[in-house]
Each structure stands twice: as C-alpha cells, then as structure tokens.
Design an enzyme around this catalytic site. Structure first.
Site, short mmCIF file in Angstrom:
data_model
loop_
_atom_site.label_atom_id
_atom_site.label_comp_id
_atom_site.label_asym_id
_atom_site.label_seq_id
_atom_site.Cartn_x
_atom_site.Cartn_y
_atom_site.Cartn_z
CE1 TYR A 240 -4.28 -1.47 0.50
CE2 TYR A 240 -3.17 -2.87 2.10
CZ TYR A 240 -4.27 -2.59 1.31
OH TYR A 240 -5.35 -3.42 1.33
CG ASP A 269 -8.49 -3.71 -4.64
OD1 ASP A 269 -7.78 -3.31 -3.70
OD2 ASP A 269 -8.67 -4.91 -4.89
CG HIS A 347 -9.92 -4.62 -1.05
ND1 HIS A 347 -8.59 -4.52 -1.38
CD2 HIS A 347 -9.97 -4.44 0.29
CE1 HIS A 347 -7.88 -4.25 -0.31
NE2 HIS A 347 -8.69 -4.22 0.73
#
Length: 477
Positions: A240, A269, A347
């Site tokens: 991330y 996402d 996700h």
C-alpha cells in the site's frame, strides 16, 4: 547503545502526556503516537510504563517500529532482568485478539471437513467477534461479495470423453515463478486474529504444496519470519502506498533485503475504505474506548506514470497491479514494462459494492483486448470455493486464482494444518475437475472447456475505450 533504564523509571511514564513502553528489551517514547494509534489510546495506556512485548507481538511485527517511530524515540535499553520482573505485563494479551482458539467448541477431525463451506462454518465457531467482523465484513449490502462466488454457477463445464486422464499435473508458473498449484493465498491481514501461528502458519502450509503466498502489508508478523516458515513456498509482498511516502520507502528498503520475495503486489482497489458496517460497529466501540476516528492512511493520489516511475526507483522486482476492475485498466497495464501481471479483484467485496466480479472483468478482457492475456499474467482473486471455480477461471485465461478468507478460516480451525486442509481440498477438487474434463495440465484448459453464454448480457456493451487509453497514456511514455 543509549542509556540503560530501570523498570521503575519507565513505570513513571504511563500517561497520555508521557507514554513510554518496553518492547523486546528497548525503551520507547511513544507519546506522540498515542493519539494516532489506529487501535485506540486505551490499549497503549493499558501497557504504558511496562513491558508490552507480549501484547505487541500478538498483532504486530517488530519491524513496524522502524517504519513508524523515529530513531530519537528509542531511549535506550531496559536493565537486564528488569523486564523479566514485569511478568504481569509480559503475560498480558489484548482481549480482542485471539491467537489460539477463542471458543471451547469441539471440532471434528480436519480430515472429515470436506469443503471450504464446511471449514468456514467451523471457523465461525472459533473466531472472536472482532476477527469475524474484520474477516467477514464487506461493503454496504455485500452484493459484490456474494456475486464473486455466485457467478461461477452460471458457467457450465464441457467435459470431453475418450481421453487418457491417468496422468495429471497442477504445476504452473506465476509471474515467472514455478509453483505446485495454480492456487495462491491472497494478501490477508492480521492472521494472528485467527491463530497464534499467523502468517507463518500459512507460509508453512504453502510450502507443503510449493504454493505462492502474497504477504499482506498489514501482516501480524514480520516478512522475514514469514518467509523462513515456508522454505519451499514462493512469496510476494503486498504494497500500500501510504500518504507518508517515507514510511512506504522504508518498507520497500526492508523488502529488498529479503530475497525470497519475488515480486511486489501494488494494491489499487482500496484508495478509500468502503462502508463495512460490521467492522464499523467495532470501530465505534474502539472510538468510545479512546481510539481516534478512522483515518485512512493510503495515498489516494496515485496515477499511472507518476506512481510506477516512483516505485521503479525503489524496487527492481516485477510489479503486479492488484485491484484491476475493468478491461480498460487491464489494457493500460500492458503499456508499462515494469508491470508483469495484474490481479482482477474488487478487494473481496470490501471496497465498492455492485462493482464487477473478477470473472466479468476477465470476460471483458477476452471480448475487448484479448492480447492482455498474452502480455501479462492475469490472476483472479475473489469468490473461489470449489475446484470447479478454479478450473473455470483458468479456462478463461487466468494464470492462477487466489484465496483469502478461506485460508484464514482454515488457519482458525487448525493452524498450519487447517490451511493445508484448505489447499488440499481445492487441489483435489481441481484435479478431479480437470480429469473429468479430459485435461492433463492446467495449460491445456481453454474456452472450449466452458460455456459462458449465460453471462453475455451481464458484460459491458459500450465502446472498448482503448483509443482513449492510448491518447491518455501513450504520449506520456
């Protein structure tokens, strides 16, 4: 080395305005972090002024300290044997964390559990309410979460006869890495909520099958400890990009020192959290207990060229983009040489409800830009519960399929052995489906083995949009 502190001196700093903590023999001043802690102030203050190693280790890898605390916040070390006298704190474990079974429910032997659904049923008896709210929750009305699995029922198989199926193999390659299964474990955070073995238990199970594990950025164990638990597994690291780029860059520097990690999975996402109501109820309780309101730390300003150029400066590993949900973005990914694969994922239904399922996106790719399947490894994540699901995704052109929740459910009912059971069930079912189709290897699977006509009306029927992608991105390359 810094100063050596007595435990009594550390005990004096146990308030919000002066909060010290002992972690693995080192003394930290975490005062500036107390108000920012995603889990709330209360758990930090409960362990303030004492040795919190036990509570910390149940939910965090020790390397996270390097990412979030400055060097000047390390005040020194604790006097030898002083931390041992703080036995009460070392035995403490956060009541919301369940590293072992959280229920006295007796379970049948693992070998008697015959399906992923059955393992999920028993997992619901073992997991803590907090774990259930985190693992099971999805966005809004959970339509996309349900559709991820249900769509496979609309795809029919077309078995052939008079084909020798005495020999078979599930071996394949994913992003250039040979693996024993076309099934991988998707990034799944906070595995120690399910079992004390956590992500290391998953790694060990993957090692038994020479399978791929994508390690979550929010893993409850360090990546080094995880990869050591799976000597025969293949590993990738989920990334991330945080608003604080320096923290992300320090993470990438750590990953560069772990040769077992073969590629980076850049997750796209969830630039902002979906409304996961079950999870939000627990967060409301945490806010009442002193936690700050949820603040999303993921950078929402990522763009194709800027982000990929930045990432290429910090890693030489292949890049896989997770969270592709349209054929247009799949096509765009082929325009960047550093990108070697994409993961079609919403996700797990935890981001935008009523978004396309990965199978619909895969069908869109076949319809509008089938060349993507030749240029990139296309992986599918979400909704896999049967070996026939695996076979259908592979027949549509996916290189591999991911499981997330299923691995966590297996972990909760049996630790490493529970994850092995999940992988064994799916591997056996995939083998059976292939042999009944008349297929010896996963590479033989193709569109001729499936009938997707029932889904034709559910696919995007507008213009391909590829010319617009070319106009937007090609001049910048």
């Amino acid at each position: 080395m810094g100063r050596v502190w007595k435990l009594a001196e550390v005990n004096e700093h146990s308030t919000q305005d002066s909060c010290w903590m002992v972690l693995h023999g080192k003394v930290y001043d975490i005062t500036s972090f107390v108000r920012k802690h995603p889990g709330g102030r209360s758990i930090l203050l409960k362990n303030a002024g004492r040795d919190a190693s036990k509570a910390f280790d149940s939910v965090h890898p020790v390397e996270i300290l390097e990412e979030y605390l400055r060097p000047d916040q390390v005040l020194g070390t604790i006097e030898p044997n002083d931390d041992a006298r703080d036995a009460e704190a070392r035995e403490h474990t956060d009541a919301t964390v369940a590293p072992d079974a959280t229920s006295s429910h007796e379970l049948p032997p693992l070998e008697s559990m015959l399906s992923i659904s059955e393992i999920e049923k028993y997992a619901m008896q073992r997991l803590s309410p907090k774990a259930i709210s985190y693992y099971v929750s999805a966005t809004d009305d959970q339509i996309t979460k349900a559709a991820n699995g249900e769509i496979y029922r609309s795809i029919l198989l077309r078995p052939r006869v008079f084909i020798d199926c005495t020999q078979y193999s599930l071996q394949t390659t994913l992003i250039g890495n040979p693996v024993g299964l076309p099934i991988f474990v998707s990034p799944a955070a906070m595995a120690r909520l399910a079992h004390a073995s956590g992500e290391a238990g998953i790694a060990s199970a993957c090692s038994s099958f020479r399978a791929l594990q994508m390690i979550s950025k929010n893993a409850s164990m360090s990546p080094g400890d995880i990869v050591r638990a799976g000597p025969a597994a293949t590993f990738a690291w989920q990334l991330y990009v945080l608003k604080d780029l320096a923290v992300t860059e320090r993470t990438l520097a750590q990953i560069r020192r772990i040769p077992q990690i073969k590629f980076i999975v850049l997750t796209l996402d969830a630039p902002f959290p979906g409304k996961r109501e079950a999870d939000e109820r627990f967060k409301m309780a945490e806010v009442r207990g002193g936690a700050p309101p949820q603040a999303w730390g993921t950078e929402a300003g990522l763009t194709w060229r800027k982000t990929l150029e930045w990432l290429r400066r910090h890693t030489s590993l292949p890049i896989v983009l997770k969270g592709v949900q349209t054929h247009e973005d799949a096509y765009a990914a082929t325009m960047f040489p550093a990108v070697k694969g994409i993961i079609l994922s919403n996700h797990g239904g935890r981001a935008l409800d009523t978004a396309n399922t990965p199978i619909q996106v895969l069908l869109e790719i076949r319809k509008f830009c089938p060349q993507v399947l030749e240029k990139l490894d296309v992986l599918v994540d979400g909704g896999i519960r049967r070996g026939t699901d695996v076979v259908k995704a592979l027949a549509l052109g996916a290189r591999g399929v991911g499981i997330g929740r299923a691995a966590l459910y297996g972990l909760s009912v049996g630790g490493e052995e529970g994850v092995k059971r999940v992988l064994k069930i799916l591997a056996d079912e995939t083998e059976t489906a292939m042999r009944l189709l008349g297929v010896k290897t996963v590479s033989e699977l193709g569109p001729r083995h499936i009938n997707t006509s029932a889904l034709a009306s559910t696919l995007f029927d507008g213009p391909s949009g590829l010319d617009e992608i070319e106009r937007q991105l090609r001049p910048k390359l």
